[in-house]
Enzyme design. Sequence first.
Site, PDB file in Angstrom:
ATOM      1  CB  CYS A 141     -15.053  -0.421  -5.277  1.00 44.38           C
ATOM      2  SG  CYS A 141     -13.062   0.683  -5.547  1.00 44.38           S
ATOM      3  CG  HIS A 280     -14.607  -2.961  -8.939  1.00 45.65           C
ATOM      4  ND1 HIS A 280     -14.828  -1.581  -9.714  1.00 45.65           N
ATOM      5  CD2 HIS A 280     -14.155  -2.606  -8.407  1.00 45.65           C
ATOM      6  CE1 HIS A 280     -14.164  -0.758  -8.465  1.00 45.65           C
ATOM      7  NE2 HIS A 280     -13.484  -1.867  -8.233  1.00 45.65           N
ATOM      8  CG  ASN A 310     -11.544   0.804  -9.964  1.00 47.04           C
ATOM      9  OD1 ASN A 310     -12.493   1.341  -9.239  1.00 47.04           O
ATOM     10  ND2 ASN A 310     -10.423   0.375  -8.183  1.00 47.04           N
TER      11      ASN A 310
HETATM   12  O1  UT7 Z   1     -11.098  -0.971  -6.511  1.00 51.09           O
HETATM   13  C1  UT7 Z   1     -10.932  -1.791  -5.399  1.00 51.09           C
HETATM   14  C2  UT7 Z   1      -9.117  -1.319  -6.241  1.00 51.09           C
HETATM   15  N1  UT7 Z   1      -8.318  -1.787  -5.879  1.00 51.09           N
HETATM   16  C3  UT7 Z   1      -7.345  -2.860  -6.698  1.00 51.09           C
HETATM   17  O2  UT7 Z   1      -7.992  -3.048  -6.782  1.00 51.09           O
HETATM   18  C4  UT7 Z   1      -6.236  -2.312  -6.721  1.00 51.09           C
HETATM   19  C5  UT7 Z   1      -5.986  -4.811  -6.816  1.00 51.09           C
HETATM   20  N2  UT7 Z   1      -3.793  -4.550  -7.132  1.00 51.09           N
HETATM   21  C6  UT7 Z   1      -3.664  -4.156  -8.425  1.00 51.09           C
HETATM   22  O3  UT7 Z   1      -4.781  -4.280  -9.026  1.00 51.09           O
HETATM   23  C7  UT7 Z   1      -2.887  -4.441  -8.078  1.00 51.09           C
HETATM   24  O4  UT7 Z   1      -2.027  -5.027  -6.901  1.00 51.09           O
HETATM   25  C8  UT7 Z   1      -1.642  -3.420  -8.699  1.00 51.09           C
HETATM   26  C9  UT7 Z   1      -2.170  -3.264 -10.133  1.00 51.09           C
HETATM   27  C10 UT7 Z   1      -1.668  -2.639  -7.777  1.00 51.09           C
HETATM   28  C11 UT7 Z   1      -0.353  -3.778  -8.792  1.00 51.09           C
HETATM   29  O5  UT7 Z   1       0.230  -5.013  -9.592  1.00 51.09           O
HETATM   30  P1  UT7 Z   1       0.899  -6.301  -8.784  1.00 51.09           P
HETATM   31  O6  UT7 Z   1       1.301  -7.115  -9.691  1.00 51.09           O
HETATM   32  O7  UT7 Z   1       0.448  -6.650  -7.414  1.00 51.09           O
HETATM   33  O8  UT7 Z   1       2.451  -5.060  -8.430  1.00 51.09           O
HETATM   34  P2  UT7 Z   1       3.532  -5.081  -7.441  1.00 51.09           P
HETATM   35  O9  UT7 Z   1       2.463  -4.227  -6.584  1.00 51.09           O
HETATM   36  O10 UT7 Z   1       3.398  -6.929  -6.671  1.00 51.09           O
HETATM   37  O11 UT7 Z   1       4.266  -4.352  -7.970  1.00 51.09           O
HETATM   38  C12 UT7 Z   1       5.579  -4.948  -8.371  1.00 51.09           C
HETATM   39  C13 UT7 Z   1       6.435  -3.607  -8.516  1.00 51.09           C
HETATM   40  C14 UT7 Z   1       7.052  -3.324  -7.364  1.00 51.09           C
HETATM   41  O12 UT7 Z   1       8.147  -3.080  -7.700  1.00 51.09           O
HETATM   42  P3  UT7 Z   1       9.606  -3.742  -6.901  1.00 51.09           P
HETATM   43  O13 UT7 Z   1       9.030  -3.135  -5.582  1.00 51.09           O
HETATM   44  O14 UT7 Z   1       8.893  -5.028  -7.307  1.00 51.09           O
HETATM   45  O15 UT7 Z   1      10.839  -3.677  -7.102  1.00 51.09           O
HETATM   46  C15 UT7 Z   1       6.259  -1.572  -7.691  1.00 51.09           C
HETATM   47  O16 UT7 Z   1       7.252  -0.586  -6.910  1.00 51.09           O
HETATM   48  O17 UT7 Z   1       5.368  -3.403  -9.057  1.00 51.09           O
HETATM   49  C16 UT7 Z   1       5.860  -1.659  -9.520  1.00 51.09           C
HETATM   50  N3  UT7 Z   1       5.384  -0.651  -9.491  1.00 51.09           N
HETATM   51  C17 UT7 Z   1       4.822  -0.046 -10.498  1.00 51.09           C
HETATM   52  N4  UT7 Z   1       6.197  -0.137 -11.613  1.00 51.09           N
HETATM   53  C18 UT7 Z   1       5.859   0.683 -12.716  1.00 51.09           C
HETATM   54  C19 UT7 Z   1       3.885  -0.311  -8.422  1.00 51.09           C
HETATM   55  N5  UT7 Z   1       3.607   0.836  -9.413  1.00 51.09           N
HETATM   56  C20 UT7 Z   1       3.406   0.429 -10.438  1.00 51.09           C
HETATM   57  C21 UT7 Z   1       4.169   1.920 -11.289  1.00 51.09           C
HETATM   58  N6  UT7 Z   1       4.701   1.754 -12.530  1.00 51.09           N
HETATM   59  N7  UT7 Z   1       2.494   2.603 -11.922  1.00 51.09           N
END
Ligand code: UT7
Length: 353
Positions: A141, A280, A310
């Site tokens: 990225c 970004h 993204n």
């Molecule tokens: O360019 C670099 C590329 N990557 C990034 O920039 C990503 C950086 N990370 C992020 O943006 C965030 O970590 C995410 C958006 C990917 C996730 O957000 P979060 O607030 O960190 O959520 P989390 O990973 O703590 O997940 C919370 C919950 C989980 O469920 P449980 O285990 O608490 O029951 C996930 O399974 O949300 C669940 N989850 C979803 N639920 C609905 C994960 N993806 C989804 C989804 N829809 N698409």
Amino acid sequence: MTPTAKRSSHRTIIKATPTVRRPSCTGSLRQVGIVGLGACLPQRVVTNAELERMVKTSDAWIRSRTGIRERRLIEPGQATSDLAAPAALEAIKAAGLRPDEIELIVTGTTTPDTLCPSASCVIQDKVGAKRAGCFDVNAACAGFVYALSAAQGLVASGQYQNALVIGADVLSTIIDWTDRSTCVLFGDGAGAAVIAPVGRGGILASYLGTDGSGACHLQVPAGGSRIPASKHSVEQKQHFLKMNGSEVFKFAVRVMGEAAIVVLDRAGLKPEDVDLFIPHQANIRIIQAAMERLHLPIEKVYLNVEKYGNMSAASTIVALYEAAKAGRIKRGDIVVLVAFGAGLVWGATVIEW
Ligand code: UT7
């Protein structure tokens, strides 16, 4: 290694990076600036509602956790150069040049049309830049910021009179569309800039950083030399992007602010001197947290994550293109680009417009 692999030591890396004042990019070299911009986005808009029909997710979850409402995706059969070439032609025209006057093409991309040759070679042929030397930069990225820094050095040193710098990715081709933790985040796009010597301003400073010990947090495990393509690797879905979202999130929040401060310091500037900050566009929460660390009001930030998600290497250059088109950047303004991505890498650039 998978994203669940043991935590890396990347937390301390940036603090160890020397922040001593460097001579600015201009130094005894030629001043180099952006003289033309272009962009190309796929026609097809995919809303969160459509993703709700594909994986167990919701519009409310995606918007509240990422700020994304929709993204653009290519059609099956399209590839990175199909977006990059129109963006490049627009940038070349805006620079007042002919394609055969371009001397160098550097493309930041993780999704070249083919593993070999580079996307830049394919783009060269498509736009008719017959005299250009071509290579790609794989910095995920941060690809555009890395490509810009490399090309700027080559033009500033006098080895080339100009360069076409591209940030283009079609991550939709390496996403597992059954994995809700990644498929809601990304979109496809391309942006391009022509750089050349300028009389004043231009690129004042750049800063690139890497912590390879964090590679396990964001990677495509197969398709390279470690795990060549095989029936098994495909069955195991190892050609798809794997991400440890929370590790990348924490890294990104920290690195965006720190990289901005380092690059501004190299340019002899402070956060309050910034007129427009172009981060970004991965996640609105990452951007907001970085802005708080820099004490920069959100009005000074250009945002388009809501519309495109993204777009990997295309994110910062498409945002710069849109900001310039919308009149958000005036002559003399200080613009800062900051990006981060798989590597883990980060990069920042200060431009006086
Ligand atoms: O360019 C670099 C590329 N990557 C990034 O920039 C990503 C950086 N990370 C992020 O943006 C965030 O970590 C995410 C958006 C990917 C996730 O957000 P979060 O607030 O960190 O959520 P989390 O990973 O703590 O997940 C919370 C919950 C989980 O469920 P449980 O285990 O608490 O029951 C996930 O399974 O949300 C669940 N989850 C979803 N639920 C609905 C994960 N993806 C989804 C989804 N829809 N698409």
